[in-house]
Design an enzyme around this catalytic site. Structure first.
Site, short mmCIF file in Angstrom:
data_model
loop_
_atom_site.label_atom_id
_atom_site.label_comp_id
_atom_site.label_asym_id
_atom_site.label_seq_id
_atom_site.Cartn_x
_atom_site.Cartn_y
_atom_site.Cartn_z
N ARG A 149 5.42 -3.71 -3.47
CA ARG A 149 6.66 -3.76 -2.68
C ARG A 149 7.11 -5.22 -2.46
NH1 ARG A 149 4.34 1.03 -0.47
NH2 ARG A 149 3.36 0.02 1.32
N HIS A 163 12.43 -18.10 19.55
CA HIS A 163 12.22 -16.69 19.18
C HIS A 163 13.27 -15.76 19.79
CE1 HIS A 163 8.86 -14.02 17.51
NE2 HIS A 163 9.93 -13.27 17.64
N ILE A 198 14.55 -11.51 5.17
CA ILE A 198 13.10 -11.76 5.14
C ILE A 198 12.33 -10.44 5.25
CG2 ILE A 198 12.99 -14.17 5.89
CD1 ILE A 198 12.78 -12.88 8.82
N ASN A 230 10.80 -6.25 -3.67
CA ASN A 230 11.80 -6.80 -2.74
C ASN A 230 12.36 -8.14 -3.22
OD1 ASN A 230 11.28 -4.59 -1.16
ND2 ASN A 230 10.01 -5.67 0.34
N LYS A 240 9.57 -7.70 5.22
CA LYS A 240 8.11 -7.77 5.41
C LYS A 240 7.44 -6.75 4.51
CE LYS A 240 4.23 -5.85 7.20
NZ LYS A 240 3.72 -4.47 7.09
N SER A 241 6.40 -7.14 3.83
CA SER A 241 5.51 -6.18 3.19
C SER A 241 4.15 -6.83 3.00
CB SER A 241 6.05 -5.70 1.84
OG SER A 241 5.17 -4.72 1.32
N TYR A 264 3.38 -14.09 16.22
CA TYR A 264 2.82 -13.14 15.25
C TYR A 264 1.31 -13.30 15.07
CZ TYR A 264 7.70 -12.59 13.57
OH TYR A 264 9.04 -12.39 13.44
N ASP A 293 8.66 -16.65 6.50
CA ASP A 293 9.07 -16.67 7.90
C ASP A 293 7.94 -16.12 8.77
OD1 ASP A 293 10.99 -16.55 10.24
OD2 ASP A 293 10.40 -14.45 10.08
N LYS A 305 8.64 -19.81 14.69
CA LYS A 305 9.41 -19.63 15.92
C LYS A 305 8.57 -20.01 17.14
CE LYS A 305 11.25 -15.54 13.66
NZ LYS A 305 10.10 -15.14 12.84
P1 A2P Z 1 4.52 -2.29 3.87
O1 A2P Z 1 4.10 -3.61 4.48
O2 A2P Z 1 3.40 -1.29 3.84
O3 A2P Z 1 5.20 -2.48 2.53
P2 A2P Z 1 11.48 -4.73 7.60
O4 A2P Z 1 11.15 -6.03 6.94
O5 A2P Z 1 12.90 -4.31 7.38
O6 A2P Z 1 11.09 -4.69 9.05
O7 A2P Z 1 10.61 -3.59 6.87
C1 A2P Z 1 9.20 -3.63 6.87
C2 A2P Z 1 8.66 -2.24 6.68
O8 A2P Z 1 9.10 -1.72 5.43
C3 A2P Z 1 7.16 -2.20 6.63
O9 A2P Z 1 6.74 -1.00 7.22
C4 A2P Z 1 6.85 -2.23 5.13
O10 A2P Z 1 5.61 -1.62 4.87
C5 A2P Z 1 7.99 -1.41 4.58
N1 A2P Z 1 8.44 -1.83 3.25
C6 A2P Z 1 8.51 -3.09 2.75
N2 A2P Z 1 9.06 -3.09 1.53
C7 A2P Z 1 9.34 -1.80 1.22
C8 A2P Z 1 9.91 -1.17 0.09
N3 A2P Z 1 10.31 -1.86 -0.96
N4 A2P Z 1 10.05 0.19 0.14
C9 A2P Z 1 9.64 0.90 1.22
N5 A2P Z 1 9.09 0.35 2.33
C10 A2P Z 1 8.96 -0.99 2.33
#
Ligand code: A2P
Length: 296
Positions: free
Chosen positions: A248, A108, A240, A252, A242-243, A50, A45, A75
């Site tokens: 991570r 969006h 969706i 996820n 984000k990481s 972005y 996504d 979007k």
């Molecule tokens: P990072 O990119 O360093 O992993 P959301 O998608 O709910 O907005 O969350 C995104 C945020 O959560 C980002 O700051 C991401 O940082 C962090 N994040 C992603 N996966 C994990 C995880 N499994 N545990 C802790 N933090 C995570």
């Protein structure tokens, strides 16, 4: 480990968990997308706003995974709302992504200071859908009243409504409105990133630190993020997370081999505060809405 698919109201399917790239810098996006596809993700996504559609396309191309095996969602940004401008926004997006069609194209957000243009933008999505250029269309950040206004003025019921949705803001009214019309609710910030992004305000409470979620996570030997993602999956939502961090990203996606009990789900549901952490969709933000999306 099987990844459940969700079926949209037109029969198109997408995997329940995809990779989000909001706030992923362009220079980190190719690697994040490649990592995700290697781990098994098949849904990415992104968004014109972005500034990383080009890198999402590069990541997909470099991964070796066939384009048609990946569900690509993006979007249209508000400055491109209006019938002709939104048709052109499709050309910008596909040009950057390096593809000839999209799997899902959504608006969006509602632009409440120019809602007529929001409607015209949606009519352009209807045309793109009728022409087979997008397999599904939808909206983002629509509240029930925005949805009602849209449904009254357009033909195709959106397939998706992507909204802020995590345990501290679980949007029961939006979910009910979406369900009533057969619209799939898709969660942005599904693990509550919006409650802990640095620089977004100090008074927020991070859902990642929530004691109830920590307790449930410990009981299942999983992380808080995995518990939140499992909660979405069990409630039939698209999520969706984000990481940009490889472990991570993998973590996820590793949420399909355990089950929360009804009691766990009820305890997470009870964490809803009814207070959003992100922007209010009813408040226009012209200085942000008017940001120009570059050509491909
Ligand atoms: P990072 O990119 O360093 O992993 P959301 O998608 O709910 O907005 O969350 C995104 C945020 O959560 C980002 O700051 C991401 O940082 C962090 N994040 C992603 N996966 C994990 C995880 N499994 N545990 C802790 N933090 C995570």
């Amino acid at each position: 480990m099987s990844v459940p698919d969700l079926t949209l109201n037109n029969g198109v399917t997408l995997p329940a968990v995809g990779l989000g790239v909001f706030q992923t810098p362009p220079e980190e996006t190719v690697a994040a997308v490649e990592t995700a596809l290697r781990v098994g993700y098949r849904h990415i996504d992104t968004a014109a706003a972005y500034n990383n559609e080009r890198e999402v396309g590069q990541g997909i191309a470099q991964s070796g995974v066939p384009r048609d095996d990946v569900f690509i969602e993006t979007k249209v940004w508000v400055s491109d709302y209006g019938y002709d401008k939104t048709l052109h926004a499709f050309e910008k997006a596909t040009g950057k992504l390096g593809v000839d069609h999209l799997d899902l194209l959504i608006l969006h957000q509602p632009a409440t200071d120019r809602f007529d243009q929001t409607i015209q933008a949606y009519k352009a999505l209807e045309t793109l859908y009728a022409d087979g250029k997008v397999r599904a269309i939808g909206v983002s950040n629509f509240t029930p009243h925005h949805l009602a206004e849209l449904l009254a003025q357009t033909e195709v019921v959106p397939m998706v409504n992507q909204v802020e949705l995590h345990p501290y803001f679980s949007q029961p009214e939006v979910r009910a409105a979406d369900a009533e019309h057969g619209i799939l609710t898709q969660a942005w910030s599904p693990i509550g990133g919006i409650t802990f992004y640095p620089g977004w305000g100090d008074e927020r409470r991070s859902v990642m630190q929530d004691p109830t979620i920590a307790e449930i996570a410990a009981e299942h030997g999983r992380s808080p993020a995995q518990v939140m993602l499992r909660w979405h999956v069990q409630q039939g939502r698209s999520a969706i997370p984000k990481s940009t961090n490889p472990s991570r990203i993998a973590q996820n996606f590793d949420v399909f081999d355990f089950e929360l009990s009804a009691d766990d789900v009820a305890r997470i549901d009870a964490l809803d505060t009814g207070v959003r952490s992100g922007p209010d969709p009813d408040t226009p933000r012209p200085e942000i809405f008017d940001r120009v999306v570059p050509e491909a």
